[in-house]
Design a protein around this motif. Structure first.
Motif, PDB file in Angstrom:
ATOM      1  N   THR A   1       0.858  -1.177   0.000  1.00 18.15           N
ATOM      2  CA  THR A   1       0.000   0.000   0.000  1.00 18.15           C
ATOM      3  C   THR A   1       0.892   1.224   0.000  1.00 18.15           C
ATOM      4  OG1 THR A   1      -0.120   0.054   2.400  1.00 18.15           O
ATOM      5  CG2 THR A   1      -1.833  -1.174   1.261  1.00 18.15           C
ATOM      6  N   PHE A   2       0.442   2.231  -0.717  1.00 19.41           N
ATOM      7  CA  PHE A   2       1.203   3.477  -0.740  1.00 19.41           C
ATOM      8  C   PHE A   2       0.260   4.627  -1.026  1.00 19.41           C
ATOM      9  CE2 PHE A   2       1.610   1.427  -4.873  1.00 19.41           C
ATOM     10  CZ  PHE A   2       1.228   2.421  -5.764  1.00 19.41           C
TER      11      PHE A   2
ATOM     12  N   VAL B   1      -5.719  -8.394  -4.945  1.00 20.40           N
ATOM     13  CA  VAL B   1      -5.361  -7.609  -6.125  1.00 20.40           C
ATOM     14  C   VAL B   1      -5.271  -6.148  -5.696  1.00 20.40           C
ATOM     15  CG1 VAL B   1      -6.112  -6.925  -8.427  1.00 20.40           C
ATOM     16  CG2 VAL B   1      -6.614  -9.211  -7.589  1.00 20.40           C
ATOM     17  N   PRO B   2      -4.190  -5.460  -6.021  1.00 24.48           N
ATOM     18  CA  PRO B   2      -4.083  -4.071  -5.597  1.00 24.48           C
ATOM     19  C   PRO B   2      -5.069  -3.170  -6.351  1.00 24.48           C
ATOM     20  CG  PRO B   2      -2.173  -4.716  -6.887  1.00 24.48           C
ATOM     21  CD  PRO B   2      -2.996  -5.931  -6.703  1.00 24.48           C
ATOM     22  N   GLU B   3      -5.678  -2.240  -5.621  1.00 22.60           N
ATOM     23  CA  GLU B   3      -6.541  -1.226  -6.218  1.00 22.60           C
ATOM     24  C   GLU B   3      -5.737   0.059  -6.258  1.00 22.60           C
ATOM     25  OE1 GLU B   3      -9.791   0.219  -3.787  1.00 22.60           O
ATOM     26  OE2 GLU B   3     -11.036   0.307  -5.581  1.00 22.60           O
ATOM     27  N   VAL B   4      -5.540   0.605  -7.459  1.00 24.63           N
ATOM     28  CA  VAL B   4      -4.658   1.749  -7.647  1.00 24.63           C
ATOM     29  C   VAL B   4      -5.475   2.943  -8.114  1.00 24.63           C
ATOM     30  CG1 VAL B   4      -2.673   2.617  -8.936  1.00 24.63           C
ATOM     31  CG2 VAL B   4      -2.718   0.257  -8.194  1.00 24.63           C
ATOM     32  N   LEU B   5      -5.163   4.114  -7.553  1.00 26.12           N
ATOM     33  CA  LEU B   5      -5.800   5.367  -7.943  1.00 26.12           C
ATOM     34  C   LEU B   5      -4.726   6.372  -8.353  1.00 26.12           C
ATOM     35  CD1 LEU B   5      -8.312   5.750  -4.966  1.00 26.12           C
ATOM     36  CD2 LEU B   5      -8.811   4.886  -7.243  1.00 26.12           C
ATOM     37  N   VAL B   6      -5.000   7.098  -9.430  1.00 25.10           N
ATOM     38  CA  VAL B   6      -4.138   8.192  -9.862  1.00 25.10           C
ATOM     39  C   VAL B   6      -5.006   9.439  -9.859  1.00 25.10           C
ATOM     40  CG1 VAL B   6      -2.734   9.138 -11.730  1.00 25.10           C
ATOM     41  CG2 VAL B   6      -2.712   6.688 -11.289  1.00 25.10           C
TER      42      VAL B   6
ATOM     43  N   ARG C   1      -4.023   0.219  -2.452  1.00 22.91           N
ATOM     44  CA  ARG C   1      -4.348  -0.575  -1.268  1.00 22.91           C
ATOM     45  C   ARG C   1      -4.708  -1.968  -1.747  1.00 22.91           C
ATOM     46  NH1 ARG C   1      -9.832  -1.361  -0.200  1.00 22.91           N
ATOM     47  NH2 ARG C   1     -11.175  -0.242  -1.635  1.00 22.91           N
ATOM     48  N   ALA C   2      -4.509  -2.938  -0.873  1.00 22.36           N
ATOM     49  CA  ALA C   2      -4.827  -4.325  -1.215  1.00 22.36           C
ATOM     50  C   ALA C   2      -6.314  -4.569  -1.002  1.00 22.36           C
ATOM     51  CB  ALA C   2      -4.018  -5.279  -0.357  1.00 22.36           C
ATOM     52  N   THR C   3      -6.929  -5.262  -1.930  1.00 17.24           N
ATOM     53  CA  THR C   3      -8.330  -5.644  -1.795  1.00 17.24           C
ATOM     54  C   THR C   3      -8.397  -7.014  -1.135  1.00 17.24           C
ATOM     55  OG1 THR C   3      -8.349  -6.652  -3.982  1.00 17.24           O
ATOM     56  CG2 THR C   3      -8.971  -4.329  -3.844  1.00 17.24           C
TER      57      THR C   3
ATOM     58  N   ASP D   1       0.157   1.513 -20.728  1.00 11.04           N
ATOM     59  CA  ASP D   1       1.280   0.957 -21.481  1.00 11.04           C
ATOM     60  C   ASP D   1       1.255  -0.567 -21.355  1.00 11.04           C
ATOM     61  OD1 ASP D   1       3.580   0.427 -22.825  1.00 11.04           O
ATOM     62  OD2 ASP D   1       4.917   1.408 -21.417  1.00 11.04           O
ATOM     63  N   HIS D   2       0.729  -1.228 -22.388  1.00 10.64           N
ATOM     64  CA  HIS D   2       0.611  -2.687 -22.373  1.00 10.64           C
ATOM     65  C   HIS D   2       1.939  -3.400 -22.632  1.00 10.64           C
ATOM     66  CE1 HIS D   2      -3.859  -2.737 -22.665  1.00 10.64           C
ATOM     67  NE2 HIS D   2      -3.680  -3.892 -22.074  1.00 10.64           N
ATOM     68  N   TYR D   3       2.963  -2.688 -22.968  1.00 11.80           N
ATOM     69  CA  TYR D   3       4.198  -3.329 -23.417  1.00 11.80           C
ATOM     70  C   TYR D   3       5.294  -3.375 -22.366  1.00 11.80           C
ATOM     71  CZ  TYR D   3       1.698  -2.670 -27.705  1.00 11.80           C
ATOM     72  OH  TYR D   3       0.726  -2.695 -28.660  1.00 11.80           O
ATOM     73  N   ALA D   4       5.135  -2.650 -21.282  1.00 11.94           N
ATOM     74  CA  ALA D   4       6.167  -2.629 -20.248  1.00 11.94           C
ATOM     75  C   ALA D   4       5.661  -3.369 -19.015  1.00 11.94           C
ATOM     76  CB  ALA D   4       6.517  -1.190 -19.885  1.00 11.94           C
ATOM     77  N   SER D   5       6.350  -4.428 -18.641  1.00  9.59           N
ATOM     78  CA  SER D   5       6.019  -5.177 -17.436  1.00  9.59           C
ATOM     79  C   SER D   5       6.839  -4.608 -16.292  1.00  9.59           C
ATOM     80  CB  SER D   5       6.346  -6.655 -17.639  1.00  9.59           C
ATOM     81  OG  SER D   5       6.095  -7.373 -16.465  1.00  9.59           O
ATOM     82  N   CYS D   6       6.155  -4.230 -15.213  1.00  9.07           N
ATOM     83  CA  CYS D   6       6.821  -3.636 -14.056  1.00  9.07           C
ATOM     84  C   CYS D   6       6.785  -4.627 -12.895  1.00  9.07           C
ATOM     85  CB  CYS D   6       6.123  -2.339 -13.670  1.00  9.07           C
ATOM     86  SG  CYS D   6       6.130  -1.120 -14.984  1.00  9.07           S
ATOM     87  N   PRO D   7       7.818  -4.634 -12.050  1.00 12.97           N
ATOM     88  CA  PRO D   7       7.900  -5.645 -10.996  1.00 12.97           C
ATOM     89  C   PRO D   7       6.892  -5.480  -9.863  1.00 12.97           C
ATOM     90  CG  PRO D   7       9.747  -4.132 -10.851  1.00 12.97           C
ATOM     91  CD  PRO D   7       9.010  -3.787 -12.100  1.00 12.97           C
ATOM     92  N   THR D   8       6.462  -4.243  -9.568  1.00 11.12           N
ATOM     93  CA  THR D   8       5.549  -3.998  -8.452  1.00 11.12           C
ATOM     94  C   THR D   8       4.412  -3.089  -8.899  1.00 11.12           C
ATOM     95  OG1 THR D   8       6.743  -2.036  -7.715  1.00 11.12           O
ATOM     96  CG2 THR D   8       7.448  -4.154  -6.777  1.00 11.12           C
ATOM     97  N   PRO D   9       3.311  -3.059  -8.133  1.00 14.35           N
ATOM     98  CA  PRO D   9       2.229  -2.130  -8.461  1.00 14.35           C
ATOM     99  C   PRO D   9       2.683  -0.668  -8.428  1.00 14.35           C
ATOM    100  CG  PRO D   9       1.437  -3.785  -6.941  1.00 14.35           C
ATOM    101  CD  PRO D   9       2.919  -3.981  -7.058  1.00 14.35           C
TER     102      PRO D   9
END
Length: 151
Positions: free
Chosen positions: A57-58, A76-81, A70-72, A101-109
């Motif tokens: 969570t951040f 699955v993390p729920e992310v807000l921008v 935050r974790a649901t 961006d469907h092409y970049a895989s990121c290690p964390t939420p």
């Protein structure tokens, strides 16, 4: 009785298919279901989100935008921008993707959210970014656009 070559080969093929199908069905019936622990069946643990990823969570400001997660209960993390939801998708490699961006895989939420903010620049996050294939209150069908997918 003399058996022709065609009948013999057809019979051999039928027996082979039946034996293979029986073997596959036997393996399926002995494979543990998701409700039983895999360790009890002597199998390695199933790959999935780590506890660190699921509980991350951040709430921070990043490049002038407020990003939150935050974790649901489903893990699955729920992310807000800036208060708008951002859909995260889990990759087979354990990383995360966003509709931005469907092409970049990121290690964390957190890294996926920051990458989405980097891609957005000063543009606001679209309300369609949270639906990704689901029918939301905006009436969009699969694909996120009410007009459908236009390539």
């Amino acid at each position: 009785m003399i058996v022709s070559r065609r009948v013999a080969l057809r019979s051999l093929f039928t027996l082979t298919v039946a034996a293979f199908t029986g073997g596959v069905l036997a393996r399926i019936t002995t494979t543990p279901r998701g409700d039983r622990p895999r360790a009890a069946a002597g199998l390695p643990a199933a790959p999935g989100p780590s506890a660190a990823d699921a509980e991350e969570t951040f709430d921070e400001m990043y490049r002038g935008r407020r990003i939150q997660a935050r974790a649901t209960p489903a893990g699955v993390p729920e992310v807000l921008v800036d208060g708008r939801p951002l859909h995260l998708m889990r990759c087979a490699d354990g990383g995360y993707l966003t509709p931005v961006d469907h092409y970049a895989s990121c290690p964390t939420p957190r890294a996926a959210t920051r990458a989405a903010v980097d891609q957005l620049g000063s543009a606001p996050l679209s309300p369609l970014a949270a639906s990704h294939g689901a029918r939301g209150d905006h009436g969009a069908g699969p694909g996120g656009s009410p007009r459908g997918v236009h390539a």
